[in-house]
Design a protein around this motif. Structure first.
Motif, short mmCIF file in Angstrom:
data_model
loop_
_atom_site.label_atom_id
_atom_site.label_comp_id
_atom_site.label_asym_id
_atom_site.label_seq_id
_atom_site.Cartn_x
_atom_site.Cartn_y
_atom_site.Cartn_z
N LEU A 320 0.82 -1.21 0.00
CA LEU A 320 0.00 0.00 0.00
C LEU A 320 0.86 1.26 0.00
O LEU A 320 0.51 2.26 -0.64
N ILE A 321 1.99 1.21 0.72
CA ILE A 321 2.90 2.36 0.73
C ILE A 321 3.42 2.64 -0.68
O ILE A 321 3.48 3.79 -1.13
N ASN A 322 3.77 1.59 -1.40
CA ASN A 322 4.32 1.76 -2.75
C ASN A 322 3.30 2.35 -3.72
O ASN A 322 3.67 2.98 -4.71
N ASP A 553 17.10 3.34 1.96
CA ASP A 553 17.24 3.41 0.50
C ASP A 553 16.49 4.59 -0.07
O ASP A 553 16.99 5.30 -0.96
N ASN A 554 15.27 4.81 0.42
CA ASN A 554 14.42 5.85 -0.14
C ASN A 554 14.73 7.24 0.41
O ASN A 554 14.30 8.23 -0.19
N LEU A 555 15.46 7.28 1.55
CA LEU A 555 15.82 8.57 2.12
C LEU A 555 17.34 8.69 2.27
O LEU A 555 17.86 9.19 3.26
N LEU A 595 6.42 12.42 0.74
CA LEU A 595 6.74 13.48 -0.22
C LEU A 595 7.74 12.99 -1.26
O LEU A 595 7.61 13.30 -2.46
N SER A 596 8.73 12.22 -0.84
CA SER A 596 9.72 11.68 -1.77
C SER A 596 9.05 10.79 -2.81
O SER A 596 9.34 10.90 -4.02
N GLN A 597 8.17 9.92 -2.36
CA GLN A 597 7.47 9.03 -3.29
C GLN A 597 6.59 9.83 -4.25
O GLN A 597 6.53 9.55 -5.45
N TRP A 598 5.90 10.83 -3.71
CA TRP A 598 5.02 11.66 -4.55
C TRP A 598 5.82 12.39 -5.63
O TRP A 598 5.41 12.44 -6.79
N LEU A 599 6.97 12.95 -5.25
CA LEU A 599 7.82 13.66 -6.22
C LEU A 599 8.31 12.71 -7.31
O LEU A 599 8.36 13.07 -8.49
N LYS A 600 8.67 11.50 -6.92
CA LYS A 600 9.11 10.51 -7.91
C LYS A 600 7.99 10.20 -8.88
O LYS A 600 8.21 10.07 -10.09
N LYS A 601 6.78 10.10 -8.36
CA LYS A 601 5.62 9.78 -9.19
C LYS A 601 5.38 10.88 -10.22
O LYS A 601 5.06 10.61 -11.38
N GLN A 602 5.58 12.12 -9.79
CA GLN A 602 5.37 13.23 -10.73
C GLN A 602 6.44 13.23 -11.82
O GLN A 602 6.16 13.52 -12.99
#
Length: 617
Positions: A320-322, A553-555, A595-602
Motif C-alpha cells: 500500500l505504501i508503494n 534506501d528511499n531517504l 513526499l519523496s514518493q510523490w515527487l518521484k511519481k510526478q
C-alpha cells in the motif's frame, strides 16, 4: 460516492476518457460524459441509491445538467416537499432532488441539504455553472480557473493530465507542518480547493468565478444551550439516532467500521438496533501496544454483529505504501491512511457502504492533546520572558519530554503552540518552518468568550477534521470503491456540540463526557474502562526493523537532496536518531517518505488506467 469532472476547455473525447479513467476506482459501475457547446461534464458512478441506469450521470433535469459526488441523506423528506410544490420525478435518486431543489430555492437550496457532497449544475438557461461542497468537507473539489477557462474534478491528477502545473513551494511548507495541504491551496500553484461550506458560480459568458460561504461554525457562542445536562443528553441521543438512521438508507449492503472505541461503538450500537443483521469490521495488528481489535470483538459480541477482524502486517503495508500516491494525489502524511486503506480493501469484499465514528473527538473534546494544551495553557499565564527563562533552564535536559516543554513554553502564544504541535515542536529539519504556518483561521482564537478547549476544538473541526480525517477516509475508501458515511459529522450534531457548555464535554479530565453517557445507554461502561488509543501504524518499530532498509534506501542523501524545503544534514541526523533508538522520529520520516514518493511519481509520469467509457447524450 463517485468522481466528478468538468471543463470549459475543448478537450478531445480521448483526453476526457483518460481524465475519468484516472479515478475509475471512485466509480466503477458506470462512466460517462457529455460534450455541450459550453462545457464538458463527466462522471464515474458508484451506484448506492437507485441502481438503475436511469440515474447514471451526467444527469439531465429540464434545462439542467448535473454531476454529483456524495449523498443527500434527507432527500426523501425534501422530495416529498418538492412534490407538493408541483415538481415531478422519474427516478428514486437523490441526484434528481438536488436539481429540483435548485429550481425551487436557487442557491439557498444548500441550506436544505443534509449530506456529504460536491456537485456542479450546468444551468443552460442562465449560462452558468453552480456548484458547492458540503459543510464539513467530506467530499473533495479541486478546480483550475485560468483566463477564460475553468476546469474542476474530484482529484487533482485529473486536472494535471494534459496540462503543465507548477509545484507550490508554500504548499510544501504547509505540508511539513500540517501533514497535508490545507484548503484553499493545493500542491500545485494553478489548482485550488473549494473550501468546505462554500459554493461557487461560474459565468460562462464573462468567464468570472464567484465563491461564497454558505455555512460556518458559530464562533460567537451566541446560541449557547440553556438546558440541563440530562436535557442535552436526551437531545444528543435523538440527533445521533436520526443521523445514523438516515445514513443507513442504501440499495447495497451496509456495515460499520468498529474500532472498539467510544465513537464507533456508539454508531454500531445504534445501527444494530435499526437493522436485524449488521456486519462490523476492525483492523488487527500483531505488534504489542497497537492492537485494539480485542476490544472491537468484545463490543461486537455484546451487540451480536457479524464481526470481521482484518490483520495488518508489514508485507501488505509495504504494498500500500508503494501505491500510496496513486490514490492520494497530493502529499498526505497521516500514517493511519495505510490501515484505513487496508480496512477499506477488505470491508469492500462484504459491503459497499460503511458507517464510521469520525468526528466525535473533534466535536466533543476527545483527543489526548486537548489535555496537554489545557495543562500548557496554565503556564502561558506567565509572561513570555519568564517562560523563555524556564525554557532555557530545561532545554538541555536529556529527557525528551522536558526538551519539548522547553520549546513549547518559549513560543509566543498558546495558539501558535497548538498549531506547531501538528508538525512536531522540533522543526530544525525544516527550512523556515514559520512560513508553513497557516493563519487563515486565526479569528477562531480571537473569540474572547470561549475557553482554550473550545477554541482548539473549533480549529480542529475546520482544519484537522476537514483536511486530514476527511481526506484520509475519502481517498482510502474510494481506492476500493467503498462509500464511508460519518453520522457524528452531521452538521446538526456539530452545531449542537458547539452550543454545549465545556463541562458537558470535558469535566475534570473526563473527555467526551456526554458522548460516553449516551453510549452507556446501549453498552456497559466496563467495556471502555481503558486509556484512549489512536488509530496508528507501528511505524516506529517497523522503521527500525522490517522497513529499515526501505527507509534508508528511499531517504538516502541523494534522495533527500531532491526534496525541497528541508535541511538535508539535520534530516540525516534525525533519521539516525530514530534508527539508533534515541528518539521516536517516525512522524518526520513518514512525511519525508510520502513526499519523496510523490515527487518521484510526478517525475516518472502517471500511467493512465484504461476503462470502458461511453459518451452519454
Amino acid at each position: 460516492m463517485c468522481g466528478i469532472y468538468g471543463s470549459t476547455i475543448n478537450f478531445s473525447d480521448d483526453v476526457i476518457r483518460q481524465k475519468l479513467a484516472i479515478v475509475n476506482f471512485r466509480g466503477p459501475d458506470y462512466s460517462g460524459f457529455i460534450h455541450t457547446p459550453d462545457v464538458i461534464l463527466g462522471h464515474n458512478r458508484l451506484a448506492i441509491i437507485d441502481l438503475d441506469h436511469r440515474s447514471d450521470q451526467p444527469f439531465t433535469y429540464l434545462h439542467l445538467r448535473i454531476v454529483f459526488n456524495g449523498e443527500i441523506y434527507n432527500y426523501r423528506q425534501l422530495k416529498a416537499r418538492l412534490e407538493k410544490d408541483g415538481y415531478s420525478f422519474r427516478t428514486s435518486s437523490d441526484t434528481e432532488v438536488i436539481c429540483a431543489a435548485y429550481l425551487a430555492y436557487g442557491e439557498s437550496c444548500l441550506t436544505h441539504f443534509n449530506g456529504m457532497f460536491s456537485f456542479v449544475i450546468y444551468d443552460e438557461a442562465k449560462k452558468i455553472l453552480f456548484g458547492a461542497r458540503d459543510r464539513m468537507g467530506k467530499k473533495p473539489f479541486y478546480y483550475c480557473h485560468k483566463g477564460q477557462s475553468f476546469e474542476f474534478a474530484s482529484q487533482p491528477s485529473q486536472l494535471k493530465l494534459d496540462r503543465t502545473f507548477t509545484l507550490d513551494q508554500q504548499a510544501v511548507k504547509e505540508y511539513f507542518i500540517w501533514g497535508y495541504v490545507p484548503e484553499p491551496a493545493s500542491i500545485w500553484q494553478e489548482v485550488k480547493q473549494l473550501p468546505a461550506g462554500h459554493s461557487f458560480t461560474y459565468n460562462l459568458s464573462s468567464c468570472t468565478l464567484n465563491i461564497k460561504k454558505y455555512w460556518d461554525l458559530d464562533y460567537s457562542r451566541e446560541n449557547k444551550f440553556s438546558g440541563s445536562y440530562e436535557d442535552a443528553k436526551f437531545l444528543l441521543n435523538e440527533l445521533i439516532n436520526d443521523s445514523v438512521g438516515i445514513r443507513m438508507n442504501a440499495d447495497v449492503p451496509l456495515g460499520v467500521f468498529l474500532s472498539g472505541g467510544i465513537d464507533s461503538s456508539l454508531i454500531a450500537a445504534i445501527a444494530s438496533r435499526k437493522a436485524a443483521h449488521i456486519k462490523t469490521f476492525s483492523i488487527q495488528f500483531n505488534e504489542k501496544g497497537f492492537d485494539e481489535s480485542k476490544y472491537a470483538r468484545l463490543v461486537a459480541k455484546h451487540l451480536g454483529t457479524e464481526h470481521h477482524s482484518i490483520e495488518c502486517n508489514y508485507h501488505e503495508g509495504i504494498e500500500l505504501i508503494n501505491n500510496f500516491s496513486s490514490y492520494y494525489d497530493e502529499p498526505f502524511a497521516d500514517s493511519s491512511a495505510i490501515p484505513t486503506m487496508l480496512l477499506s480493501k477488505h470491508t469492500r469484499k462484504h459491503v459497499t457502504v460503511a458507517l464510521s465514528g469520525d468526528g466525535g473527538d473533534e466535536a466533543f473534546i476527545g483527543y489526548t492533546r486537548y489535555k496537554r494544551i489545557k495543562m500548557m495553557n496554565t503556564l502561558f499565564l506567565l509572561p513570555l520572558p519568564i517562560r523563555q527563562l524556564i525554557g532555557s533552564l530545561i532545554r538541555f535536559s536529556p529527557n525528551y519530554i522536558l526538551k519539548l516543554i522547553a520549546i513549547g513554553v518559549s513560543i509566543r502564544d498558546i495558539e501558535s503552540l497548538y498549531i506547531k504541535m501538528f508538525g512536531g515542536l522540533e522543526n530544525s529539519w525544516i527550512l523556515d518552518p514559520e512560513k508553513g504556518m497557516n493563519n487563515q483561521f486565526s479569528h477562531i482564537f480571537n473569540v474572547s468568550n470561549k475557553s482554550i478547549l473550545e477554541k482548539v476544538s473549533d480549529l480542529d473541526i475546520k482544519t484537522y477534521l476537514n483536511g486530514d480525517i476527511n481526506t484520509k477516509v475519502d481517498r482510502a475508501s474510494m481506492a476500493f470503491s467503498l462509500e464511508s458515511r460519518a453520522p457524528l459529522m452531521d452538521y446538526r450534531i456539530i452545531e449542537f456540540s458547539r452550543s454545549l457548555s465545556t463541562h458537558y464535554k470535558y469535566s475534570f479530565g473526563n473527555q467526551k463526557r456526554i458522548l460516553k453517557d449516551v453510549l452507556y445507554q446501549y453498552l456497559p461502561s466496563e467495556l471502555f474502562n481503558r486509556p484512549k488509543a489512536g488509530f496508528t501504524m507501528p511505524f516506529r518499530e517497523w522503521f527500525r526493523a522490517e522497513l529499515k532498509e526501505y527507509v534508508l534506501d528511499n531517504l538516502s542523501k541523494s534522495e533527500l537532496q531532491k526534496i525541497p524545503g528541508i535541511n538535508v544534514e539535520r534530516t540525516q541526523e534525525i533519521i539516525q536518531e530514530h534508527m539508533s533508538g534515541k528518539w521516536n522520529r517516525y512522524p518526520q520520516i513518514w512525511k519525508l517518505l510520502v513526499l519523496s514518493q510523490w515527487l518521484k511519481k510526478q517525475n516518472e509520469g502517471r500511467p493512465v488506467i484504461q476503462a470502458p467509457l461511453v459518451p452519454s447524450l
